[in-house]
Design a protein around this motif. Structure first.
Motif, short mmCIF file in Angstrom:
data_model
loop_
_atom_site.label_atom_id
_atom_site.label_comp_id
_atom_site.label_asym_id
_atom_site.label_seq_id
_atom_site.Cartn_x
_atom_site.Cartn_y
_atom_site.Cartn_z
N GLU A 98 29.09 48.59 34.08
CA GLU A 98 28.51 47.81 34.94
C GLU A 98 29.23 46.62 35.24
O GLU A 98 29.80 45.83 34.30
CB GLU A 98 27.16 47.67 34.86
N ASN A 99 29.22 46.06 36.46
CA ASN A 99 29.75 44.38 36.72
C ASN A 99 28.49 43.73 37.32
O ASN A 99 27.90 44.07 38.11
CB ASN A 99 30.98 44.70 37.90
N ILE A 100 28.43 42.63 36.86
CA ILE A 100 27.56 41.70 37.11
C ILE A 100 28.12 40.37 37.66
O ILE A 100 28.93 39.91 36.91
CB ILE A 100 26.55 41.22 35.82
N LEU A 101 27.67 39.70 38.96
CA LEU A 101 28.50 38.53 39.24
C LEU A 101 27.17 37.57 38.85
O LEU A 101 26.15 37.43 39.22
CB LEU A 101 28.65 38.44 40.82
N VAL A 125 30.95 39.44 34.91
CA VAL A 125 30.59 40.12 33.28
C VAL A 125 30.73 41.50 33.56
O VAL A 125 30.04 42.28 34.33
CB VAL A 125 29.22 39.58 32.91
N HIS A 126 31.53 42.05 32.97
CA HIS A 126 31.90 43.69 33.05
C HIS A 126 31.38 44.02 31.65
O HIS A 126 31.95 43.59 30.49
CB HIS A 126 33.32 43.80 33.14
N VAL A 127 30.09 44.61 31.63
CA VAL A 127 29.65 45.41 30.23
C VAL A 127 30.23 46.64 30.34
O VAL A 127 30.24 47.77 31.06
CB VAL A 127 28.19 45.49 30.50
N HIS A 128 30.95 46.88 29.09
CA HIS A 128 31.72 48.25 28.87
C HIS A 128 30.63 49.43 28.50
O HIS A 128 29.49 49.31 28.21
CB HIS A 128 32.77 48.08 27.82
N ASP A 185 27.57 45.42 40.55
CA ASP A 185 26.45 46.08 40.36
C ASP A 185 25.11 45.33 40.46
O ASP A 185 24.11 45.67 40.81
CB ASP A 185 26.36 46.95 39.10
N HIS A 186 25.23 43.92 39.95
CA HIS A 186 24.02 43.21 39.76
C HIS A 186 24.60 41.62 40.19
O HIS A 186 25.69 41.45 40.09
CB HIS A 186 23.51 43.26 38.57
#
Length: 366
Positions: free
Chosen positions: A77-80, A111-114, A177-178
């Motif tokens: 997921e990617n969070i800005l 923030v890229h959560v693997h 994504d968020h």
């Protein structure tokens, strides 16, 4: 990390250690890359509804429609994450600057959560980057024309959160994504409720613009000092925004460590104050716009430690036409975006030979 990806799993149900067994009531947790801060835990009755009512959210998906990069199907997921520098309300007294009636994305991180939620890659986006801003629609339905050769942080000033997300997706071709946003006042209060954050400076910092003065050594920063640190630029490195980003990244590591040390808060009044500050501090996308969603989100991040966060700055070069601006180093930036799209580690070659700001090592996590 979202409610959908971690169904039925709550932090209070995990019994790994003696410390875990003592956990009762709300479990306070915060996660910020400048600024990322969310709350995880459980509460009952009026506390739940009061905290739930604190959370502000914006419908990014509705504003942006369907003309966006595809969602990843690899478990990542990617969070800005944005830190906004609006000078309205109590913010004009904090962090320097004047109230000019506008707000900008003073801090921006992807923030890229693997997959597996055991590690994260964090990419800071310099606010002074010259970009082509796409046409965008804000969350009130207003449309804003595209613009070429403008500063990255003008996207937020022009069309708010939705325009900032649209611009980041245009630059990276990655789906966000968020969205999480923290403003000056919320940041300061949250740090104070955490009891401050310990950092060590390798040299004196004296920046009257951000109201920060620190001698070399170890300090426990209160909220106002922490805000000054993540906003200072003229007192460190080459005085650029890139140097400030290096300080922000060091502070994020220190903050993540501090959060891990907070542990169980047995004082109900203190615990409520922290939960109240955390939920008031953030504006989220509608997908995170409830206490349950934020709790699930935070629970999905709990295994990410400072050691498992890889932090870089988007590859840039100084703008030959303006020393105060930077340009995206397209070939190297593409290595970063491709790695995140494929849920891979960012290669070292992506940041070799790029502009840095020369402030690395000025601040360390305690």
């Amino acid at each position: 990390m979202s409610a959908e990806s971690t169904p039925g799993r709550r932090g209070k149900g995990r019994r790994r250690t003696t410390r875990d067994k003592r956990r009762t009531g709300l479990k306070a947790a915060a996660w910020t890359a400048a600024g990322i801060v969310v709350l995880g835990g459980t509460g009952a009755g009026y506390l739940y509804f009061e905290l739930n009512g604190n959370i502000e959210s914006v419908d990014i998906d509705q504003a942006l429609g369907t003309d966006r990069p595809e969602k990843a199907d690899n478990g990542s997921e990617n969070i800005l994450v944005l830190g906004s520098d609006t000078r309205s309300g109590g913010n004009e007294r904090l962090g320097g600057g004047t109230d000019d009636g506008t707000a900008r994305s003073d801090t921006a991180m992807i923030v890229h959560v693997h997959e597996g939620h055991k590690k994260a890659s964090v990419v800071s986006l310099p606010r002074d980057t010259v970009v082509d801003r796409p046409e965008c629609t804000d969350t009130d339905g207003g449309t804003h024309p595209a613009a070429s050769g403008v500063m990255f942080n003008s996207a937020y000033a022009t069309g708010g959160a939705a325009c900032a997300v649209k611009t980041v997706e245009s630059i990276t071709d990655l789906r966000m994504d968020h969205y999480l946003e923290v403003d000056f006042t919320g940041f300061r209060k949250l740090i104070d409720e955490l009891g401050g954050v310990e950092i060590t400076t390798g040299e004196d910092i004296d920046d009257p613009d951000s109201h920060l003065e620190l001698e070399a050594g170890t300090h426990r920063l209160d909220g106002e000092q922490a805000l000054g640190l993540v906003r200072t630029r003229h007192g460190v490195g080459d005085g650029s925004d890139l140097g400030r980003i290096q300080l922000q990244q060091a502070f994020v590591r220190a903050l993540a460590r501090q959060i891990g040390e907070v542990g169980v808060l047995t004082d109900p009044k203190k615990l409520y104050s922290l939960a109240d500050a955390a939920t008031r501090a953030v504006t989220t996308d509608s997908g995170l716009g409830s206490l349950n969603s934020l709790m699930s989100f935070a629970d999905g991040l709990k295994d990410i430690t400072p050691a498992s966060m890889h932090m870089i700055t988007m590859p840039v070069i100084y703008d030959p036409a303006d020393a105060n601006r930077v340009l995206v180093e397209e070939a190297k930036a593409r290595q970063v975006w491709d790695a995140l799209r494929n849920d891979e580690s960012i290669p070292k070659s992506a940041t070799e030979g790029t502009a840095t700001g020369e402030a690395k090592g000025v601040v360390n996590a305690g």
